[in-house]
Write a protein that holds these residues in place. Structure first.
Motif, short mmCIF file in Angstrom:
data_model
loop_
_atom_site.label_atom_id
_atom_site.label_comp_id
_atom_site.label_asym_id
_atom_site.label_seq_id
_atom_site.Cartn_x
_atom_site.Cartn_y
_atom_site.Cartn_z
N THR A 1 7.16 -12.32 24.32
CA THR A 1 7.07 -11.99 22.90
C THR A 1 5.75 -11.29 22.60
O THR A 1 5.71 -10.30 21.86
N PHE A 2 4.67 -11.78 23.19
CA PHE A 2 3.38 -11.12 23.03
C PHE A 2 3.42 -9.70 23.61
O PHE A 2 2.91 -8.76 23.01
N ASP A 3 4.04 -9.56 24.78
CA ASP A 3 4.22 -8.22 25.37
C ASP A 3 4.96 -7.32 24.39
O ASP A 3 4.59 -6.17 24.18
N LEU B 1 3.08 3.00 30.45
CA LEU B 1 1.76 2.85 31.06
C LEU B 1 1.14 1.50 30.71
O LEU B 1 0.58 0.82 31.59
N VAL B 2 1.22 1.10 29.45
CA VAL B 2 0.66 -0.19 29.04
C VAL B 2 1.38 -1.33 29.76
O VAL B 2 0.75 -2.28 30.25
N SER B 3 2.71 -1.25 29.85
CA SER B 3 3.45 -2.32 30.54
C SER B 3 3.10 -2.36 32.02
O SER B 3 3.05 -3.44 32.62
N SER B 4 2.83 -1.21 32.60
CA SER B 4 2.40 -1.18 34.01
C SER B 4 1.07 -1.90 34.18
O SER B 4 0.88 -2.66 35.13
N LEU B 5 0.14 -1.67 33.25
CA LEU B 5 -1.14 -2.37 33.29
C LEU B 5 -0.95 -3.87 33.11
O LEU B 5 -1.55 -4.67 33.84
N PHE C 1 14.89 2.53 29.26
CA PHE C 1 14.94 1.53 28.19
C PHE C 1 13.86 1.81 27.14
O PHE C 1 14.16 1.80 25.94
N VAL C 2 12.62 2.07 27.55
CA VAL C 2 11.57 2.32 26.56
C VAL C 2 11.84 3.61 25.80
O VAL C 2 11.51 3.72 24.61
#
Length: 186
Positions: A166-168, A20-24, A107-108
């Protein structure tokens, strides 16, 4: 000792939370919108390449035949003349987000499971939140961010893109760590 089976809930919830965070991050925030700009006059470049019907795959241009060819004056001239590229050719047709999102979730889930394994080997039930955060978060961070740098070092991907990824990875690692710390068995 904490077992992987005993960590099924934090594994699953961490994977969902990171998804969900990566989608945002990728769909709402402008953070990654300029990661891959178009080549100049992309329509002409595409038209020039189309007759070659390059099959999907990863390519290097120019590419030497062998190590001896790499040192030849002819290859040096090709490198100097350019363009010098590492390219990925995808299958023609619309991009299918469903398949990519499904692979990303797997993967996650794998990263969460590896984080659970490392943490369960290092910590006992009832471990302090910050210790769990440290082990799960560091493991997840390395998994999410570590792979971006070899592509930058060896294939010339932009350093700015590597820094953003890297920040992601740091963000996704912190999300994973928070879920594990919250749900660690007592």
């Amino acid at each position: 000792m904490v077992t992987i089976a005993g960590l099924w809930l934090p594994i699953l919830l961490a994977a969902v939370a990171v998804f969900l965070v990566s989608s945002l991050v990728h769909m709402v925030l402008p953070w990654h919108k300029g990661d891959f700009p178009a080549v100049p006059d992309q329509d002409r470049v595409m038209a020039a390449l189309r007759p070659f019907a390059i099959p999907p795959g990863d390519y290097s241009i120019p590419r030497p035949k062998d190590m001896k060819d790499m040192g030849s004056p002819e290859f040096a001239a090709k490198m100097t003349q350019g363009p010098v590229m590492s390219i990925t050719v995808r299958p023609n047709g619309p991009m299918t987000m469903g398949a990519s999102l499904g692979k990303w979730f797997i993967f996650v889930l794998v990263v969460s499971t590896i984080s659970a394994y490392v943490s369960s080997r290092a910590l006992l039930a009832g471990a302090d939140y910050l210790q769990v955060f440290r082990f799960a978060g560091t493991t997840a961070f390395v998994a999410y961010a570590g792979g971006t740098w070899p592509a930058t070092i060896w294939y010339g991907r932009g350093t700015g893109l590597a820094l953003k990824e890297t920040f992601d990875g740091l963000l996704y690692g912190a999300v994973t760590a928070g879920v594990f710390g919250w749900l660690w068995p007592h």
